[in-house]
Write a protein that holds these residues in place. Structure first.
Motif, PDB file in Angstrom:
ATOM      1  N   ALA A 123      18.782 -34.355   8.097  1.00  0.00           N
ATOM      2  CA  ALA A 123      19.793 -34.007   9.102  1.00  0.00           C
ATOM      3  C   ALA A 123      19.315 -34.373  10.493  1.00  0.00           C
ATOM      4  CB  ALA A 123      20.119 -32.514   9.021  1.00  0.00           C
ATOM      5  N   ALA A 124      18.024 -34.176  10.754  1.00  0.00           N
ATOM      6  CA  ALA A 124      17.458 -34.473  12.071  1.00  0.00           C
ATOM      7  C   ALA A 124      17.342 -35.974  12.308  1.00  0.00           C
ATOM      8  CB  ALA A 124      16.090 -33.812  12.211  1.00  0.00           C
ATOM      9  N   GLY A 129      22.505 -40.695  17.770  1.00  0.00           N
ATOM     10  CA  GLY A 129      22.455 -40.368  19.190  1.00  0.00           C
ATOM     11  C   GLY A 129      21.815 -39.010  19.418  1.00  0.00           C
ATOM     12  N   SER A 130      22.342 -38.284  20.381  1.00  0.00           N
ATOM     13  CA  SER A 130      21.759 -37.001  20.776  1.00  0.00           C
ATOM     14  C   SER A 130      22.334 -35.854  19.964  1.00  0.00           C
ATOM     15  CB  SER A 130      22.020 -36.752  22.264  1.00  0.00           C
ATOM     16  OG  SER A 130      21.472 -37.796  23.045  1.00  0.00           O
ATOM     17  N   GLY A 131      21.515 -34.842  19.708  1.00  0.00           N
ATOM     18  CA  GLY A 131      22.008 -33.692  18.973  1.00  0.00           C
ATOM     19  C   GLY A 131      20.887 -32.820  18.446  1.00  0.00           C
ATOM     20  N   TRP A 132      21.231 -32.000  17.466  1.00  0.00           N
ATOM     21  CA  TRP A 132      20.310 -31.008  16.912  1.00  0.00           C
ATOM     22  C   TRP A 132      20.444 -30.935  15.399  1.00  0.00           C
ATOM     23  CZ3 TRP A 132      17.407 -27.442  20.032  1.00  0.00           C
ATOM     24  CH2 TRP A 132      17.615 -27.590  21.416  1.00  0.00           C
ATOM     25  N   ALA A 133      19.364 -30.546  14.728  1.00  0.00           N
ATOM     26  CA  ALA A 133      19.395 -30.169  13.321  1.00  0.00           C
ATOM     27  C   ALA A 133      19.214 -28.659  13.245  1.00  0.00           C
ATOM     28  CB  ALA A 133      18.297 -30.876  12.536  1.00  0.00           C
ATOM     29  N   TRP A 134      19.894 -28.024  12.290  1.00  0.00           N
ATOM     30  CA  TRP A 134      19.919 -26.565  12.218  1.00  0.00           C
ATOM     31  C   TRP A 134      19.740 -26.048  10.792  1.00  0.00           C
ATOM     32  CZ3 TRP A 134      20.587 -24.049  16.870  1.00  0.00           C
ATOM     33  CH2 TRP A 134      21.153 -24.788  17.914  1.00  0.00           C
ATOM     34  N   LEU A 135      19.082 -24.915  10.685  1.00  0.00           N
ATOM     35  CA  LEU A 135      19.172 -24.054   9.512  1.00  0.00           C
ATOM     36  C   LEU A 135      19.986 -22.856   9.961  1.00  0.00           C
ATOM     37  CD1 LEU A 135      18.326 -23.152   6.610  1.00  0.00           C
ATOM     38  CD2 LEU A 135      16.380 -21.988   7.709  1.00  0.00           C
ATOM     39  N   VAL A 136      21.067 -22.548   9.244  1.00  0.00           N
ATOM     40  CA  VAL A 136      21.969 -21.478   9.665  1.00  0.00           C
ATOM     41  C   VAL A 136      22.266 -20.533   8.509  1.00  0.00           C
ATOM     42  CG1 VAL A 136      23.050 -22.991  11.376  1.00  0.00           C
ATOM     43  CG2 VAL A 136      24.099 -22.749   9.107  1.00  0.00           C
ATOM     44  N   TRP A 137      22.679 -19.332   8.867  1.00  0.00           N
ATOM     45  CA  TRP A 137      23.181 -18.356   7.905  1.00  0.00           C
ATOM     46  C   TRP A 137      24.699 -18.359   7.999  1.00  0.00           C
ATOM     47  CZ3 TRP A 137      21.751 -16.035   3.722  1.00  0.00           C
ATOM     48  CH2 TRP A 137      22.372 -14.866   3.285  1.00  0.00           C
ATOM     49  N   ASN A 138      25.340 -18.675   6.892  1.00  0.00           N
ATOM     50  CA  ASN A 138      26.791 -18.764   6.845  1.00  0.00           C
ATOM     51  C   ASN A 138      27.325 -17.727   5.860  1.00  0.00           C
ATOM     52  OD1 ASN A 138      29.470 -19.486   6.996  1.00  0.00           O
ATOM     53  ND2 ASN A 138      29.246 -21.388   5.851  1.00  0.00           N
ATOM     54  N   LYS A 139      27.599 -16.557   6.382  1.00  0.00           N
ATOM     55  CA  LYS A 139      28.177 -15.431   5.628  1.00  0.00           C
ATOM     56  C   LYS A 139      27.229 -14.859   4.585  1.00  0.00           C
ATOM     57  CE  LYS A 139      32.901 -16.992   6.418  1.00  0.00           C
ATOM     58  NZ  LYS A 139      34.179 -17.461   5.816  1.00  0.00           N
ATOM     59  N   ASP A 140      26.884 -15.635   3.555  1.00  0.00           N
ATOM     60  CA  ASP A 140      26.025 -15.094   2.502  1.00  0.00           C
ATOM     61  C   ASP A 140      25.027 -16.110   1.959  1.00  0.00           C
ATOM     62  OD1 ASP A 140      27.716 -16.790   1.167  1.00  0.00           O
ATOM     63  OD2 ASP A 140      28.428 -15.315  -0.289  1.00  0.00           O
ATOM     64  N   HIS A 141      24.848 -17.212   2.687  1.00  0.00           N
ATOM     65  CA  HIS A 141      23.917 -18.236   2.215  1.00  0.00           C
ATOM     66  C   HIS A 141      23.423 -19.084   3.385  1.00  0.00           C
ATOM     67  CE1 HIS A 141      27.789 -20.338   2.378  1.00  0.00           C
ATOM     68  NE2 HIS A 141      27.089 -21.453   2.516  1.00  0.00           N
ATOM     69  N   ALA A 163      16.139 -24.460  14.758  1.00  0.00           N
ATOM     70  CA  ALA A 163      16.751 -25.605  15.429  1.00  0.00           C
ATOM     71  C   ALA A 163      15.693 -26.631  15.782  1.00  0.00           C
ATOM     72  CB  ALA A 163      17.462 -25.150  16.705  1.00  0.00           C
ATOM     73  N   LEU A 164      16.094 -27.887  15.725  1.00  0.00           N
ATOM     74  CA  LEU A 164      15.225 -28.973  16.175  1.00  0.00           C
ATOM     75  C   LEU A 164      16.024 -29.892  17.085  1.00  0.00           C
ATOM     76  CD1 LEU A 164      12.683 -30.618  16.271  1.00  0.00           C
ATOM     77  CD2 LEU A 164      13.289 -31.652  14.074  1.00  0.00           C
ATOM     78  N   ASP A 165      15.557 -30.028  18.301  1.00  0.00           N
ATOM     79  CA  ASP A 165      16.184 -30.879  19.303  1.00  0.00           C
ATOM     80  C   ASP A 165      15.806 -32.334  19.030  1.00  0.00           C
ATOM     81  OD1 ASP A 165      17.150 -32.116  21.579  1.00  0.00           O
ATOM     82  OD2 ASP A 165      16.226 -30.715  22.982  1.00  0.00           O
ATOM     83  N   VAL A 166      16.800 -33.185  18.772  1.00  0.00           N
ATOM     84  CA  VAL A 166      16.501 -34.599  18.552  1.00  0.00           C
ATOM     85  C   VAL A 166      17.103 -35.485  19.645  1.00  0.00           C
ATOM     86  CG1 VAL A 166      16.093 -34.419  16.080  1.00  0.00           C
ATOM     87  CG2 VAL A 166      18.419 -34.796  16.876  1.00  0.00           C
ATOM     88  N   TRP A 167      17.395 -34.894  20.813  1.00  0.00           N
ATOM     89  CA  TRP A 167      17.650 -35.720  21.981  1.00  0.00           C
ATOM     90  C   TRP A 167      16.355 -36.487  22.274  1.00  0.00           C
ATOM     91  CZ3 TRP A 167      21.565 -35.249  26.148  1.00  0.00           C
ATOM     92  CH2 TRP A 167      22.696 -34.508  25.761  1.00  0.00           C
ATOM     93  N   GLU A 168      16.477 -37.678  22.804  1.00  0.00           N
ATOM     94  CA  GLU A 168      15.271 -38.471  23.052  1.00  0.00           C
ATOM     95  C   GLU A 168      14.304 -37.794  24.018  1.00  0.00           C
ATOM     96  OE1 GLU A 168      16.372 -42.425  24.180  1.00  0.00           O
ATOM     97  OE2 GLU A 168      16.527 -43.084  22.100  1.00  0.00           O
ATOM     98  N   HIS A 169      14.845 -37.000  24.962  1.00  0.00           N
ATOM     99  CA  HIS A 169      13.931 -36.369  25.915  1.00  0.00           C
ATOM    100  C   HIS A 169      13.001 -35.363  25.239  1.00  0.00           C
ATOM    101  CE1 HIS A 169      17.490 -33.476  26.417  1.00  0.00           C
ATOM    102  NE2 HIS A 169      16.506 -32.711  25.971  1.00  0.00           N
ATOM    103  N   ALA A 170      13.329 -34.950  24.017  1.00  0.00           N
ATOM    104  CA  ALA A 170      12.503 -33.978  23.312  1.00  0.00           C
ATOM    105  C   ALA A 170      11.222 -34.591  22.749  1.00  0.00           C
ATOM    106  CB  ALA A 170      13.298 -33.336  22.176  1.00  0.00           C
TER     107      ALA A 170
END
Length: 212
Positions: A123-124, A129-141, A163-170
């Motif tokens: 995902a990362a 382009g610019s963005g983030w990869a996430w591990l999230v809790w969605n209701k029950d999983h 969260a992992l920042d994958v903007w180039e400035h990171a």
């Protein structure tokens, strides 16, 4: 009007070396995060009725915000909030270890830590382009997802845990265009204690995106 303040790093600027160098942290925190903070405050100046709202509320309820500031809060509020989470989601190498309740949930939902790592890394790395990869809790999983720019899963009613920042400035000062190397190294500095705290809070919350 309540002003959001740039949070201090919870560790020294060189504490995450060699994974993340001191120069990158100074640039990322002191310049980029500071700019998001200033621009968020500027956007909110014309709407004092939002003074008592938390940043979590603003991000979770973007569709309820006045149209004239919605875009600015999405971008700058997202940048402010995402980075505030990001700093706390990291810790000096080997100071925490994978374990606790979130470890059991990861094994349940993904099959193993290695399968989770592969999915999160994909995902990362594949975020265009610019963005983030996430591990999230969605209701029950648990879910792994990516977002563009400074968007946050709270807007979709999902609770961010990692969260992992994958903007180039990171990473560009240290890793240049080698984003996969940066993503691989990130796993050495994850603050699993904090991820577990967020996981426990997310499970206790009755509705995602509630103001805090």
């Amino acid at each position: 009007m309540t002003m959001f303040k740039l949070p201090e790093l919870p560790y020294a600027y060189n504490a995450l070396e060699p994974v993340m160098d001191e120069a990158t942290l100074h640039f990322h925190h002191d310049k980029h995060h500071a700019t998001y903070t200033a621009n968020l405050n500027k956007a909110l100046e014309s709407h004092p009725e939002l003074a008592e709202k938390s940043i979590r509320y603003l991000i979770a309820h973007l569709n309820l915000l006045p149209e004239d500031i919605r875009g600015a809060v999405r971008n700058n509020g997202g940048g402010y909030f995402n980075h505030a989470l990001f700093w706390d989601m990291m810790a000096p190498e080997r100071s925490t270890s994978f374990g606790g309740p979130v470890a059991g949930q990861i094994e349940k939902d993904f099959g193993s830590f290695e399968k989770f790592k592969k999915k999160f890394s994909a995902a990362a790395v594949s975020q265009f382009g610019s963005g983030w990869a996430w591990l999230v809790w969605n209701k029950d999983h648990l879910e792994v997802l990516s977002t563009a720019n400074q968007d946050n899963p709270l807007t979709e009613g999902k609770k961010p845990l990692l969260a992992l920042d994958v903007w180039e400035h990171a990473y560009y000062l240290q890793y240049q265009n080698r984003r996969p190397d940066f993503v691989e190294a990130f796993f050495w500095i994850i603050n699993w204690d904090y991820v577990n705290e967020l996981f426990e809070d997310a499970k206790k919350s009755r509705k995602c995106g509630a103001a805090e």
